[in-house]
Design a protein around this motif. Structure first.
Motif, PDB file in Angstrom:
ATOM      1  N   ILE A 134      -4.014  10.001  -9.848  1.00 24.07           N
ATOM      2  CA  ILE A 134      -2.548  10.001  -9.842  1.00 24.07           C
ATOM      3  C   ILE A 134      -2.091   8.648  -9.296  1.00 24.07           C
ATOM      4  O   ILE A 134      -2.599   8.189  -8.262  1.00 24.07           O
ATOM      5  N   PRO A 135      -1.158   7.968  -9.963  1.00 25.26           N
ATOM      6  CA  PRO A 135      -0.716   6.648  -9.484  1.00 25.26           C
ATOM      7  C   PRO A 135      -0.244   6.700  -8.033  1.00 25.26           C
ATOM      8  O   PRO A 135       0.443   7.635  -7.618  1.00 25.26           O
ATOM      9  N   LYS A 136      -0.619   5.678  -7.278  1.00 24.14           N
ATOM     10  CA  LYS A 136      -0.279   5.625  -5.855  1.00 24.14           C
ATOM     11  C   LYS A 136       1.132   5.130  -5.614  1.00 24.14           C
ATOM     12  O   LYS A 136       1.637   5.224  -4.487  1.00 24.14           O
ATOM     13  N   ILE A 137       1.764   4.577  -6.650  1.00 27.04           N
ATOM     14  CA  ILE A 137       3.143   4.130  -6.535  1.00 27.04           C
ATOM     15  C   ILE A 137       3.860   4.435  -7.842  1.00 27.04           C
ATOM     16  O   ILE A 137       3.248   4.436  -8.917  1.00 27.04           O
ATOM     17  N   LYS A 138       5.137   4.744  -7.749  1.00 30.94           N
ATOM     18  CA  LYS A 138       5.916   5.081  -8.933  1.00 30.94           C
ATOM     19  C   LYS A 138       6.274   3.816  -9.714  1.00 30.94           C
ATOM     20  O   LYS A 138       6.088   2.710  -9.241  1.00 30.94           O
ATOM     21  N   ARG A 139       6.799   4.024 -10.908  1.00 34.63           N
ATOM     22  CA  ARG A 139       7.169   2.905 -11.764  1.00 34.63           C
ATOM     23  C   ARG A 139       8.644   2.959 -12.144  1.00 34.63           C
ATOM     24  O   ARG A 139       9.273   4.021 -12.134  1.00 34.63           O
ATOM     25  N   GLY A 162      -2.890  -3.316  -9.399  1.00 36.14           N
ATOM     26  CA  GLY A 162      -2.107  -3.131  -8.187  1.00 36.14           C
ATOM     27  C   GLY A 162      -2.793  -2.217  -7.192  1.00 36.14           C
ATOM     28  O   GLY A 162      -3.921  -2.456  -6.756  1.00 36.14           O
ATOM     29  N   SER A 163      -2.117  -1.128  -6.822  1.00 44.80           N
ATOM     30  CA  SER A 163      -2.652  -0.194  -5.829  1.00 44.80           C
ATOM     31  C   SER A 163      -3.923   0.503  -6.299  1.00 44.80           C
ATOM     32  O   SER A 163      -4.655   1.085  -5.487  1.00 44.80           O
ATOM     33  N   GLU A 164      -4.207   0.439  -7.605  1.00 41.75           N
ATOM     34  CA  GLU A 164      -5.429   1.038  -8.144  1.00 41.75           C
ATOM     35  C   GLU A 164      -6.599   0.057  -8.146  1.00 41.75           C
ATOM     36  O   GLU A 164      -7.707   0.434  -8.548  1.00 41.75           O
ATOM     37  N   VAL A 183      -2.421   0.675  -0.789  1.00 41.39           N
ATOM     38  CA  VAL A 183      -1.149   0.802  -1.505  1.00 41.39           C
ATOM     39  C   VAL A 183      -0.379  -0.510  -1.398  1.00 41.39           C
ATOM     40  O   VAL A 183      -0.058  -0.971  -0.306  1.00 41.39           O
ATOM     41  N   LEU A 184      -0.117  -1.117  -2.543  1.00 36.97           N
ATOM     42  CA  LEU A 184       0.694  -2.329  -2.616  1.00 36.97           C
ATOM     43  C   LEU A 184       2.107  -1.904  -2.997  1.00 36.97           C
ATOM     44  O   LEU A 184       2.357  -1.496  -4.132  1.00 36.97           O
ATOM     45  N   GLY A 195      10.091   2.779  -6.183  1.00 38.96           N
ATOM     46  CA  GLY A 195       8.840   2.156  -6.608  1.00 38.96           C
ATOM     47  C   GLY A 195       8.939   1.682  -8.045  1.00 38.96           C
ATOM     48  O   GLY A 195       9.339   2.448  -8.924  1.00 38.96           O
ATOM     49  N   TRP A 196       8.550   0.432  -8.286  1.00 36.72           N
ATOM     50  CA  TRP A 196       8.683  -0.145  -9.623  1.00 36.72           C
ATOM     51  C   TRP A 196       7.339  -0.546 -10.227  1.00 36.72           C
ATOM     52  O   TRP A 196       7.288  -1.019 -11.338  1.00 36.72           O
ATOM     53  N   GLU A 197       6.258  -0.371  -9.503  1.00 37.88           N
ATOM     54  CA  GLU A 197       4.885  -0.676  -9.921  1.00 37.88           C
ATOM     55  C   GLU A 197       4.603  -2.176  -9.908  1.00 37.88           C
ATOM     56  O   GLU A 197       5.474  -3.017 -10.007  1.00 37.88           O
ATOM     57  N   PHE A 198       3.333  -2.492  -9.745  1.00 38.77           N
ATOM     58  CA  PHE A 198       2.842  -3.869  -9.600  1.00 38.77           C
ATOM     59  C   PHE A 198       2.846  -4.585 -10.948  1.00 38.77           C
ATOM     60  O   PHE A 198       2.671  -3.965 -11.991  1.00 38.77           O
ATOM     61  N   ALA A 199       3.028  -5.914 -10.947  1.00 34.66           N
ATOM     62  CA  ALA A 199       3.037  -6.647 -12.226  1.00 34.66           C
ATOM     63  C   ALA A 199       2.548  -8.084 -12.135  1.00 34.66           C
ATOM     64  O   ALA A 199       2.572  -8.796 -13.139  1.00 34.66           O
TER      65      ALA A 199
END
Length: 450
Positions: A134-139, A162-164, A183-184, A195-199
């Motif tokens: 399950i993703p550790k941060i939302k998007r 990112g956090s994964e 968790v980033l 949360g916008w997810e890593f990029a």
């Protein structure tokens, strides 16, 4: 889930005559926006016209499962791309013009995947699942869980989820090493729950992987040995969450890393991570990648009250933050207080600096003075996210609805073509000799002369 080939590929004699060993690094497309993020590959011999519906000059089209807005990356005959696959595929994804910052609630199990694809045929050479959970941060509704573009040097493929985690494979798909940074928190700085997810995409230069992690807590810039994953240096940064990819520049025989930012834009020694120069100011949600040329590093950003374009000298040192009402100083050749882009990395091409904005406005500038050459508008009330690329005097710009606009590199604006793909597109195209690749929400297209 397998990727299915929709059409047979066409193998061309002119390309088969080029030995991979003959292709120089600057002729590859090794990371986000190609070599040094320039977005440029001249003498590519791309077709002047193509049609996605009639498949005219479209060599192949394949389905990409899951969701991802990472761009294609190419080295020799291999293309690399990432995606995140889940049972809730495309749930809550919403393109278009809006200001909603609320993240998507998707707690489904995801698989983060890396694909290696034969660029001439579209056949999958290998696929690897880097992690599952399950993703550790939302998007963000206009984001995915696979946003960062991979980096390759022809021997290694580095994917950052990112956090994964950060994963390094060899080009045959063998996992060499991986890293977990916890968790980033890639979130809206004024609303930590958004949360916008890593990029931020990784880059590889001279055997070193460089990553930029500007997050809510403990932002840093770091370098790792691409062969072993050994940490070479890690430099802490005082910065808001951002989604920028770093770049490389040289001055007086030395190599440096440049990073965009709001509180902490800067240049760092490539070997040691020591900060060489810094400045603050700009859009407070920083996304565009800096571009390099003319002994300058060009930055732009746009959010909040400020949207500057800034040309920093490669010999800059110390704190070069511009004072109020100041547009240049010892480290800044020129700047424009307003006019920068929120999403787009600029394009420096044939002595012109192109800045595309979210509404399709194109601002063409003199890169040595910042003086406007022209200002034009593409599309009608459409949204633009993908950054432009260029080849052989033609500039390719894609809107969110998947329309490819081609303009000519001339002293005045001239549109050459408007070609619909009829599928959502938020990613920059990738160019190789004879071919240009477009990633949409559902497909990967290979365009080349037939």
């Amino acid at each position: 889930m397998k990727i299915g080939l929709a059409l047979p590929a066409f193998v061309f004699l002119s390309l088969s005559m080029i030995s991979p060993a003959q292709i120089k690094p600057e002729r590859q497309w090794p990371g986000y926006r190609g070599y040094l993020a320039s977005g440029v590959l001249d003498n590519a011999g791309l077709p002047e016209t193509f049609d996605f519906q009639k498949m005219q000059n479209v060599r192949w089209k394949i389905n990409i499962p899951g969701m991802g807005i990472s761009s294609p990356v190419i080295w020799d005959d291999k293309l690399f791309i990432t995606t995140a696959v889940s049972g809730g595929d495309k749930t809550g994804f919403r393109p278009g013009l809006y200001g909603d910052v609320t993240p998507v609630n998707d707690a489904s199990v995801h698989e983060w995947k890396v694909y290696c694809i034969d660029k001439t045929s579209g056949k999958v050479i290998w696929e690897r699942t880097s992690c599952k959970g399950i993703p550790k941060i939302k998007r963000h509704p206009k984001s995915t869980h696979a946003n960062a573009t991979v980096a390759t040097d022809g021997k290694h493929v580095v994917a950052f989820f990112g956090s994964e985690g950060l994963y390094c494979y060899d080009v045959s798909g063998k996992l060499l090493w991986q890293k977990d940074f916890g968790v980033l928190k890639s979130v809206f700085f004024s609303m930590p729950g958004a949360g916008w997810e890593f990029a931020s995409s990784p880059i590889i230069h001279n055997g070193v992987v460089v990553i930029q992690c500007d997050v809510l807590e403990n932002s840093f810039l770091a370098a790792y040995d691409v062969k072993t994953g050994k940490e070479l240096w890690k430099t802490q940064r005082d910065e808001y969450p951002g989604w920028c990819t770093p770049n490389i520049y040289t001055w007086n025989g030395k190599t440096y890393v440049c990073v965009n930012g709001y509180k902490h834009r800067g240049g760092y020694d490539f070997t040691t991570g020591k900060e060489i120069w810094k400045m603050s100011g700009g859009g407070d949600i920083q996304i565009p990648t800096p571009v390099v040329g003319n002994n300058l590093v060009y930055f732009n950003s746009a959010h909040g009250k400020s949207s500057p374009i800034i040309a920093v000298r490669t010999d800059a040192s110390g704190d070069i933050t511009l004072k109020e009402d100041e547009t240049s100083n010892k480290g800044v050749l020129w700047s424009i207080p307003r006019g920068g882009s929120y999403m787009h990395t600029m394009l420096l091409y044939r002595n012109k600096l192109y800045n595309v904005n979210w509404n399709g406005t194109i601002n063409c500038l003199d890169p040595l003075t910042g003086k406007e050459i022209y200002n034009a508008k593409l599309g009608a009330s459409k949204s633009f996210i993908a950054s432009p690329v260029a080849s052989d005097g033609r500039i390719y710009i894609v809107d969110e609805e998947g329309t490819v606009y081609i303009i000519s590199d001339e002293p005045s604006f001239r549109q050459l073509a408007e070609i619909p793909m009829n599928d959502i597109c938020l990613t920059a195209p990738a160019i190789t000799d004879g071919m240009i690749f477009f990633r949409t929400q559902n497909y990967l297209y290979a365009v080349g002369k037939q």
